[in-house]
Write a protein that holds these residues in place. Sequence first.
Motif, short mmCIF file in Angstrom:
data_model
loop_
_atom_site.label_atom_id
_atom_site.label_comp_id
_atom_site.label_asym_id
_atom_site.label_seq_id
_atom_site.Cartn_x
_atom_site.Cartn_y
_atom_site.Cartn_z
N THR A 97 -18.87 106.96 148.78
CA THR A 97 -18.29 106.69 147.48
C THR A 97 -17.55 105.36 147.52
OG1 THR A 97 -18.00 109.06 147.10
CG2 THR A 97 -16.72 107.58 145.71
N TYR A 98 -17.83 104.52 146.52
CA TYR A 98 -17.17 103.23 146.37
C TYR A 98 -16.38 103.27 145.06
CZ TYR A 98 -20.77 101.83 149.70
OH TYR A 98 -21.59 101.75 150.78
N VAL A 99 -15.13 102.79 145.09
CA VAL A 99 -14.28 102.75 143.90
C VAL A 99 -14.03 101.29 143.56
CG1 VAL A 99 -12.07 103.42 142.88
CG2 VAL A 99 -13.17 104.91 144.58
N PHE A 100 -14.50 100.89 142.38
CA PHE A 100 -14.28 99.52 141.88
C PHE A 100 -13.28 99.58 140.74
CE2 PHE A 100 -18.35 99.19 143.95
CZ PHE A 100 -18.36 97.90 144.45
N VAL A 101 -12.35 98.62 140.72
CA VAL A 101 -11.30 98.56 139.70
C VAL A 101 -11.30 97.19 139.07
CG1 VAL A 101 -8.82 98.73 139.29
CG2 VAL A 101 -9.90 100.26 140.92
N LYS A 102 -11.13 97.20 137.75
CA LYS A 102 -11.00 95.94 137.00
C LYS A 102 -9.62 95.98 136.34
CE LYS A 102 -13.28 93.83 133.05
NZ LYS A 102 -14.51 93.92 132.28
N PRO A 103 -8.73 95.10 136.78
CA PRO A 103 -7.36 95.12 136.23
C PRO A 103 -7.31 94.77 134.76
CG PRO A 103 -7.59 93.39 137.89
CD PRO A 103 -8.90 94.07 137.74
#
Length: 103
Positions: A97-103
């Motif tokens: 599982t990869y978690v990508f975040v866009k502020p």
Amino acid sequence: MLKLLLSVVFTVMVSLAALGSPPSVVLVQYRGYQEDITVTRGAQQTERIKPPTALGKNKNAKVEQLHALFTKLYEEGYTLQNSSMFKSANTSEELVTYVFVKP
């Protein structure tokens, strides 16, 4: 006068911080046993990327699919926040599982 000016500036700063929206999160899951990729952007926003056929000549197609997906997410402003891997001890099940975040 200085106190009034500082209190106005402080009030504006607090108001702007409160108006900020929460970060956008994308979960990418790669299931090794099913050889598929699932991308979730939220409720009712899940897509499944089908794996290439085993009969294909390109043996690196799965990795290239992940590369294309990660490149697209980075272009959209997302950054990798976290990753984790689960591997079953008694079966060949594997989940990354990869978690990508866009502020």
